[in-house]
Design an enzyme around this catalytic site. Structure first.
Site, short mmCIF file in Angstrom:
data_model
loop_
_atom_site.label_atom_id
_atom_site.label_comp_id
_atom_site.label_asym_id
_atom_site.label_seq_id
_atom_site.Cartn_x
_atom_site.Cartn_y
_atom_site.Cartn_z
N ARG A 171 -2.96 32.40 18.24
CA ARG A 171 -1.80 33.04 17.63
C ARG A 171 -2.09 33.20 16.13
NH1 ARG A 171 -0.71 34.31 22.08
NH2 ARG A 171 1.17 33.85 23.28
N HIS A 178 -4.96 42.15 20.03
CA HIS A 178 -4.44 41.16 20.99
C HIS A 178 -4.87 41.51 22.43
CE1 HIS A 178 -1.07 37.98 21.44
NE2 HIS A 178 -1.84 37.95 22.51
P1 NAP Z 1 -3.29 24.94 27.47
O1 NAP Z 1 -3.94 24.84 28.81
O2 NAP Z 1 -1.91 24.43 27.31
O3 NAP Z 1 -4.26 24.19 26.43
C1 NAP Z 1 -3.86 23.87 25.14
C2 NAP Z 1 -4.89 22.95 24.52
O4 NAP Z 1 -4.53 22.73 23.15
C3 NAP Z 1 -4.95 21.57 25.19
O5 NAP Z 1 -6.28 21.10 25.25
C4 NAP Z 1 -4.13 20.70 24.24
O6 NAP Z 1 -4.49 19.33 24.22
C5 NAP Z 1 -4.48 21.32 22.91
N1 NAP Z 1 -3.47 21.01 21.90
C6 NAP Z 1 -2.17 21.37 21.86
N2 NAP Z 1 -1.57 20.87 20.77
C7 NAP Z 1 -2.50 20.17 20.11
C8 NAP Z 1 -2.49 19.40 18.91
N3 NAP Z 1 -1.37 19.24 18.18
N4 NAP Z 1 -3.64 18.79 18.53
C9 NAP Z 1 -4.78 18.92 19.27
N5 NAP Z 1 -4.85 19.64 20.42
C10 NAP Z 1 -3.73 20.25 20.83
O7 NAP Z 1 -3.27 26.46 26.97
P2 NAP Z 1 -4.23 27.67 27.39
O8 NAP Z 1 -3.80 28.27 28.67
O9 NAP Z 1 -5.64 27.23 27.25
O10 NAP Z 1 -3.87 28.73 26.24
C11 NAP Z 1 -4.03 28.41 24.87
C12 NAP Z 1 -3.36 29.46 24.00
O11 NAP Z 1 -4.13 30.66 23.99
C13 NAP Z 1 -1.97 29.93 24.45
O12 NAP Z 1 -0.99 29.02 24.07
C14 NAP Z 1 -1.84 31.27 23.74
O13 NAP Z 1 -1.24 31.09 22.48
C15 NAP Z 1 -3.29 31.73 23.56
N6 NAP Z 1 -3.59 32.93 24.36
C16 NAP Z 1 -3.96 34.07 23.71
C17 NAP Z 1 -4.29 35.20 24.44
C18 NAP Z 1 -4.76 36.46 23.76
O14 NAP Z 1 -4.90 37.49 24.42
N7 NAP Z 1 -5.05 36.43 22.49
C19 NAP Z 1 -4.21 35.17 25.84
C20 NAP Z 1 -3.81 34.00 26.46
C21 NAP Z 1 -3.51 32.87 25.71
P3 NAP Z 1 -4.29 18.42 25.56
O15 NAP Z 1 -5.39 18.87 26.50
O16 NAP Z 1 -4.53 17.06 25.05
O17 NAP Z 1 -2.92 18.68 26.06
C1 GLV Z 2 -1.10 36.13 25.44
O1 GLV Z 2 -1.19 36.09 24.27
C2 GLV Z 2 -0.70 35.03 26.27
O2 GLV Z 2 -0.19 34.03 25.72
O3 GLV Z 2 -0.87 35.12 27.49
#
Ligand code: NAP
Ligand code: GLV
Length: 306
Positions: free
Chosen positions: A221, A269
């Site tokens: 983000r 994005h």
């Molecule tokens: P996820 O499975 O919830 O993973 C989040 C990771 O971040 C986990 O390893 C978590 O730690 C860690 N984390 C959260 N808060 C933290 C903190 N304060 N300190 C250290 N580590 C922390 O999420 P995901 O599915 O991988 O997605 C991640 C993000 O990618 C989404 O939230 C979204 O914003 C972004 N995204 C972007 C796009 C795009 O097109 N640009 C698409 C999809 C997603 P733990 O493992 O210990 O819980």
């Molecule tokens: C896109 O940014 C998502 O969070 O899936």
């Protein structure tokens, strides 16, 4: 069972038809103010009115991985929110990050500029073994990105809230270990959720801890990064460049300096887009699981913020 669909910025017909085909027993409709109360909602960035009116929801399904836009709203404290769990996004994310990483280490941007002037000139490249990559967030997407980057021969560091054991990944965890994680990394990939703890995390002081000539890839983000601090570190030469897919304001305003910066690559994005068919299959399966009282993956912890 009644399902209400409320997504801005997407093709409603494809979603409505797909949800009806996957759940023929359900009555699926596009939400409008005054619509009948639904059992389930499928949403992306709905307005506050949606939750003010829809007071009987058993669960809300977010059509993306990040729930920051949802958690900004006033929500019932016991609302069940389920986010997308991969659904084809991890592969896209791994492709995007590997592309940006190799573009940096092999100097492809420079060769593209040279080619525009028919200039034949070779430069030394960074070798993978000498370019440690730090991945902020080792969740559903970060883990797959870490594996893909490690498979290319890069040393990989990973930072998460709780300890994670991934083969080939040097693990760091919690705020205390963040400085050591940054100091051990030359390329930084941000794959964190946006929460009160992670907003503005990538400020000047923290980005300055990256190894000299470092590079930032932000696919999470825009509000994780303090824009002016990134520009200052590029200006000073401490950072060599950045590939940015997400921004504080989207679409990125045409006058924003990121658009024209010679060392910043901007994409709109698209690093991991929601794949409609995969997402509908996942959401439909989870609605059935909730109906049957079974647990589902990807439930959001409202207190933790992701
Ligand atoms: P996820 O499975 O919830 O993973 C989040 C990771 O971040 C986990 O390893 C978590 O730690 C860690 N984390 C959260 N808060 C933290 C903190 N304060 N300190 C250290 N580590 C922390 O999420 P995901 O599915 O991988 O997605 C991640 C993000 O990618 C989404 O939230 C979204 O914003 C972004 N995204 C972007 C796009 C795009 O097109 N640009 C698409 C999809 C997603 P733990 O493992 O210990 O819980
Ligand atoms: C896109 O940014 C998502 O969070 O899936």
């Amino acid at each position: 069972m009644r399902i209400s669909f409320c997504c801005t910025d997407t093709s409603a017909t494809e979603w409505l038809d797909g949800l009806r085909a996957a759940l023929p027993q359900a009555e699926v409709s596009l939400w409008h103010s005054g619509a009948p109360l639904a059992d389930y909602a499928v949403v992306w960035a709905p307005p506050q009115t949606f939750f003010d009116e829809q007071t009987q929801l058993k669960a809300v399904f977010n059509t993306g991985a990040g729930v920051d836009a949802l958690l900004r709203l006033r929500l019932p404290p016991d609302l069940r929110i389920v986010r997308l769990d991969d659904a084809g996004m991890a592969q896209q994310m791994a492709e995007y990050v590997c592309h940006a990483l190799l573009r940096y280490t092999r100097g492809f941007a420079r060769y593209a500029q040279q080619a525009a002037h028919a200039q034949w000139k070779q430069h030394d490249a960074l070798t993978a073994a000498h370019c440690p990559v730090g991945i902020l967030g080792l969740g559903v997407l970060g883990e797959q990105v870490a594996r893909a980057v490690a498979a290319l021969g890069f040393p990989v560091n990973g930072w998460s809230r709780s300890p994670k054991h991934l083969p080939g990944v040097q693990r760091f965890c919690g705020a205390q270990e963040l400085p050591a994680f940054l100091a051990a990394s030359r390329v930084l990939v941000c794959l964190l959720p946006l929460t009160p703890d992670t907003r503005d995390l990538l400020n000047g002081a923290r980005l300055a801890l990256l190894q000299p000539g470092g590079y930032l890839i932000n696919v999470a983000r825009g509000a994780h990064v303090v824009d002016e601090d990134l520009l200052a570190l590029l200006e000073s030469g401490h950072l060599a460049g950045a590939t940015l897919d997400v921004f504080r304001t989207e679409p990125l305003p045409s006058a924003h300096p990121f658009w024209t910066h010679p060392h910043i690559t901007v994409t709109p994005h698209i690093s991991a887009r929601t794949l409609v068919a995969e997402s509908i299959a996942q959401i439909a399966g989870k609605i059935i699981a909730v109906e049957q009282g079974q647990p589902v993956r990807g439930e959001v912890d409202l207190r933790r913020g992701y």
